[in-house]
Design an enzyme around this catalytic site. Structure first.
Site, mmCIF file in Angstrom:
data_model
loop_
_atom_site.group_PDB
_atom_site.id
_atom_site.type_symbol
_atom_site.label_atom_id
_atom_site.label_comp_id
_atom_site.label_asym_id
_atom_site.label_seq_id
_atom_site.Cartn_x
_atom_site.Cartn_y
_atom_site.Cartn_z
ATOM 1 N N TYR A 124 -29.680 -38.528 -48.775
ATOM 2 C CA TYR A 124 -29.508 -39.089 -50.115
ATOM 3 C C TYR A 124 -30.762 -38.870 -50.964
ATOM 4 C CZ TYR A 124 -28.174 -42.500 -53.701
ATOM 5 O OH TYR A 124 -27.847 -43.114 -54.886
ATOM 6 N N SER A 168 -31.233 -41.957 -59.155
ATOM 7 C CA SER A 168 -31.438 -43.082 -58.245
ATOM 8 C C SER A 168 -32.899 -43.480 -58.279
ATOM 9 C CB SER A 168 -31.053 -42.690 -56.818
ATOM 10 O OG SER A 168 -31.469 -43.662 -55.876
#
Length: 256
Positions: free
Chosen positions: A156, A143
């Protein structure tokens, strides 16, 4: 010759937007693909759309038996395994004092422990192909939050930083066996996963999407195909001397 002629790939989270887009691009380039996902209905629909060079197996990458079943299907159906793409993931958002312990633990499990267990299950089959002289890859969906951070994404962000460390260490560990390990770092991708994360933070979804779009130098959110094309490159012979890389697919957000 197509870029992935004769290769077989296993894609976790293969029924989702990025996984399905990657499966389609791989098949266009001559690859056979096994899609591994919890969602049987979506997985079978992807296989129906992509045709005879695609198989589906339902399972959870936190379950070692499910992982072995997926690897065994790739070997039995298509003769081996050349590419593992650890794509499955989840997001939970919100301030630290709002995110529950259960949600935090779940994000770490799905985004870190699951890829670790699937990679471990796939290594024997991948090693067989590498010893036979094939170009073998392990790939990850990391990410933009592997490279930078945002507020309200503690669970996350922690999970994707962990994947960055896992990937880098594994790349060095397997380099002597000619197994390449790389990942992509997408910025905001216009998928239901992003929409769910934005709704959880609160406010109007369209306004939040527009705010994210304005933060991208190229002035648009990524599409699943943008990520799929980057993964295709990293899996292809054109990237044979690339390992340990985290490739941003972020419209310039991490540019320095």
């Amino acid at each position: 010759m197509a870029r992935l002629d004769g290769k077989t790939a296993l894609i976790t989270g293969g029924a989702g937007d990025i996984g399905a887009a990657t499966a389609a691009r791989f098949i266009e380039e001559g690859c056979r693909v096994v899609i591994f996902d919890l969602d049987r209905n979506k997985g079978e629909a992807v296989v129906q759309r992509l045709g005879a060079n695609c198989r589906f197996v339902a399972g959870d990458h936190l379950q070692p038996d499910d992982n072995r079943n997926a690897v065994n299907l790739a070997v039995s159906a298509f003769g081996g395994l050349d590419i593992l793409y650890n794509n499955a993931g989840v997001a939970r958002t919100g301030p630290l004092d709002v995110v529950t312990d259960a949600d935090f633990d779940m994000v770490i499990a799905v985004n870190v422990t699951g890829p670790q267990r699937m990679t471990k299950a796939a290594l024997p089959a991948l090693r067989d192909r590498a010893r036979a002289g094939h170009d073998v890859s392990i790939l990850f969906t990391a990410s933009i939050q592997t490279l930078l951070v945002r507020p309200n994404f503690t669970a996350y962000g922690a999970s994707k930083h962990a994947i960055g460390g896992f990937l880098s260490s594994l790349a060095l560990e397997l380099a002597g066996e000619a197994i390449r390990v790389n990942g992509v770092c997408p910025g905001p991708v216009d998928t239901p996963l992003l929409h769910d994360a934005l709704r959880a933070v609160g406010g109007d979804l369209d306004a939040a999407r527009e705010q994210f779009r304005k933060g991208v130098p190229l002035q648009r959110l990524a599409e699943p195909l943008d990520v799929a094309n980057a993964i295709l490159f990293l899996a292809s012979p054109e990237a044979q001397h690339i390992t340990g890389v985290l490739l941003p697919v972020d419209g310039g957000q991490t540019a320095r």
